[in-house]
Enzyme design. Structure first.
Site, short mmCIF file in Angstrom:
data_model
loop_
_atom_site.label_atom_id
_atom_site.label_comp_id
_atom_site.label_asym_id
_atom_site.label_seq_id
_atom_site.Cartn_x
_atom_site.Cartn_y
_atom_site.Cartn_z
N ASN A 11 1.00 -1.14 0.01
CA ASN A 11 -0.07 -0.08 -0.07
C ASN A 11 1.02 1.17 -0.07
O ASN A 11 1.49 1.46 0.87
CB ASN A 11 -0.87 0.00 1.23
CG ASN A 11 -1.65 1.06 1.40
OD1 ASN A 11 -1.63 2.07 0.56
ND2 ASN A 11 -2.35 1.46 2.41
N LYS A 13 0.23 4.21 -0.14
CA LYS A 13 -0.59 5.34 0.49
C LYS A 13 -0.28 6.79 -0.33
O LYS A 13 -0.41 6.44 -1.82
CB LYS A 13 0.02 5.40 1.95
CG LYS A 13 0.02 4.15 2.47
CD LYS A 13 -0.02 4.52 4.14
CE LYS A 13 0.37 3.15 4.59
NZ LYS A 13 -0.02 3.24 6.11
N HIS A 97 -9.67 0.65 4.68
CA HIS A 97 -8.15 0.82 5.65
C HIS A 97 -8.27 1.72 6.61
O HIS A 97 -9.21 2.58 6.70
CB HIS A 97 -7.23 1.47 4.40
CG HIS A 97 -5.76 1.33 4.93
ND1 HIS A 97 -5.28 2.22 5.78
CD2 HIS A 97 -4.79 0.45 4.74
CE1 HIS A 97 -4.18 1.90 6.07
NE2 HIS A 97 -3.76 1.07 5.52
N GLU A 99 -6.71 3.92 7.98
CA GLU A 99 -6.64 5.69 7.67
C GLU A 99 -7.70 6.03 7.28
O GLU A 99 -8.21 7.07 7.34
CB GLU A 99 -5.57 5.76 6.90
CG GLU A 99 -3.91 5.70 7.60
CD GLU A 99 -2.95 4.90 6.58
OE1 GLU A 99 -2.93 5.11 5.62
OE2 GLU A 99 -2.13 4.55 7.44
N GLU A 169 -5.49 -5.58 10.28
CA GLU A 169 -4.32 -4.69 10.73
C GLU A 169 -4.66 -3.87 11.88
O GLU A 169 -5.49 -3.01 11.92
CB GLU A 169 -4.34 -3.32 9.36
CG GLU A 169 -4.18 -4.06 8.07
CD GLU A 169 -3.46 -3.09 7.24
OE1 GLU A 169 -2.58 -3.33 6.68
OE2 GLU A 169 -4.27 -1.95 6.82
N GLY A 175 2.07 1.92 10.64
CA GLY A 175 3.01 2.90 10.70
C GLY A 175 3.81 3.46 11.89
O GLY A 175 4.27 4.37 11.94
N SER A 215 3.22 -2.43 10.31
CA SER A 215 4.97 -2.61 10.45
C SER A 215 5.61 -3.59 10.09
O SER A 215 6.52 -4.25 10.90
CB SER A 215 5.15 -2.08 11.90
OG SER A 215 4.61 -0.77 12.20
N GLY A 236 2.93 -1.55 4.44
CA GLY A 236 2.76 0.12 4.13
C GLY A 236 4.25 0.72 3.63
O GLY A 236 4.67 0.48 2.60
N GLY A 237 4.63 1.13 5.02
CA GLY A 237 6.05 1.62 4.55
C GLY A 237 7.06 1.21 3.72
O GLY A 237 7.84 1.62 2.88
C1 PEP Z 1 -0.89 -0.19 5.69
O1 PEP Z 1 -0.65 0.80 5.55
O2 PEP Z 1 -1.55 -0.88 5.39
C2 PEP Z 1 0.16 -0.72 6.74
C3 PEP Z 1 0.35 -1.80 7.41
O3 PEP Z 1 1.41 0.33 6.74
P1 PEP Z 1 2.63 -0.10 7.69
O4 PEP Z 1 3.45 -1.36 7.10
O5 PEP Z 1 3.56 1.10 7.28
O6 PEP Z 1 2.49 -0.12 8.97
#
Ligand code: PEP
Length: 254
Positions: A11, A13, A97, A99, A169, A175, A215, A236-237
Site C-alpha cells: 500500500n 498510500k 483501510h 486510515e 491490521e 506506521g 509495520s 505500507g512503509g
Molecule cells: C498499511 O498501510 O496498510 C500498513 C500496514 O502500513 P505500515 O506497513 O507502514 O504499518
C-alpha cells in the site's frame, strides 16, 4: 502445510511521484517474476494508477486502488468508481483501510457499501479490519473485529466471498514500527477464520486468505508468515523501498 497461496501487497498510500511510482512498479515486477509461489499486488495513489497498471501489464504483479466510491457515476466530486478503477487497468481495491476509517471518519456501513460497489463493479477487494490500542487493552479486540466483519459482509452472497481477502491490521501497529507479535497475529487470524466459517461455511474459511498488516519489514515478515492462519501481508512503509519489499516477498517460506 496450508493450501492457500500467499499474498504480499504493498500500500503506497499518498507517497511517490509519477516517475517514482513507475520506477518502483518496474522493480517490483522484476523481483516478483522470481517469486512464483507468491501472489503480489501494489496499490499506488489514484493519479498514478493507470501508469503503474500499464507498467505491470502482463506481469505477476497486480495493480489496485486504495479506495473506491459507492456509486457508479454522478455528482460525487473527488470520488472514483469501481468502473473507473477497472478502466485504469486495475483489478483490486482496498476497502476500509484504517486510515480511511480513523483519519477520514469512514464508518462500518460506508465500508460495507464500498465493498458492495467494488464487487458489483467487477473488482476484487481486500477488506481491512483492525482494533485500536485502547480497544485491545480494554479486551474488546474480538468484539470490534466481529462488528467490522459482520457489517462489511452483511449483504454478501457466499459466491462473492472468494473475491475478497481480509487484512487484519491492528491500528496500533500501522506506521508505528510496533508490529503485532507472530503469536498475536496468529491468534487473531484464527479468530477471523472462525468468523468466516460462521458466515460463509468451513470451505470458504479454509480457502480464505487473511493477510496481516502493521509495520511489516523484511526482518519480521518470515516469522509473521509462519503462522498457519497468516496467508500474506499488507505492507505500507516498507513497500516504498524496492529492496525491502523484495525482502518481504522472499520471506514467504510456504
Ligand atoms: C498499511 O498501510 O496498510 C500498513 C500496514 O502500513 P505500515 O506497513 O507502514 O504499518
Amino acid at each position: 502445510m496450508s493450501r492457500r497461496r500467499s499474498f504480499v501487497a504493498g500500500n503506497w498510500k499518498m507517497n511517490l511521484n509519477r516517475a517514482g511510482a513507475v520506477t518502483l512498479a518496474r522493480a517490483v515486477r522484476e523481483h516478483a517474476a522470481s517469486c512464483a509461489g507468491v501472489d503480489c499486488a501494489v496499490f499506488p495513489p489514484f493519479v498514478y494508477l493507470a501508469e503503474v497498471a500499464a507498467a505491470l501489464s502482463g506481469s505477476r504483479v497486480r495493480a489496485g486502488a486504495q479506495d473506491v466510491w459507492t456509486e457508479k457515476k454522478g455528482a460525487f466530486t473527488g470520488e472514483v468508481s469501481a468502473e473507473m478503477i477497472r478502466d485504469c487497468g486495475a483489478s483490486l481495491v482496498l476497502v476500509g483501510h484504517s486510515e480511511r476509517r480513523h483519519v477520514l471518519g469512514e464508518g462500518d456501513d460506508l465500508v460495507a457499501r464500498k465493498l458492495r460497489a467494488a464487487l458489483d463493479g467487477g473488482l476484487e477487494a481486500i477488506l481491512c479490519i483492525g482494533e485500536k490500542l485502547k480497544e485491545r487493552e480494554g479486551g474488546s479486540t474480538e468484539a470490534v473485529l466481529g462488528r467490522q466483519f459482520r457489517t462489511a459482509f452483511k449483504d454478501l452472497a457466499p459466491a462473492e466471498f472468494p473475491r475478497v481477502s481480509i487484512a487484519y491490521e491492528p491500528v496500533w501497529a500501522i506506521g508505528t514500527g510496533r508490529n503485532a507479535t507472530p503469536a498475536q497475529a496468529q491468534e487473531v487470524h484464527a479468530f477471523v477464520r472462525k468468523l468466516v466459517a460462521e458466515r460463509f461455511g468451513p470451505a470458504s474459511a479454509e480457502g480464505s486468505r487473511i493477510l496481516y498488516g502493521g509495520s511489516v519489514t523484511p526482518e519480521n515478515a518470515g516469522e509473521l508468515l509462519a503462522g498457519p492462519d497468516v496467508d500474506g501481508v499488507l505492507v505500507g512503509g516498507a513497500s516504498l523501498d524496492a529492496a525491502k519489499f523484495a525482502g518481504i516477498l522472499d520471506s514467504d517460506r510456504r
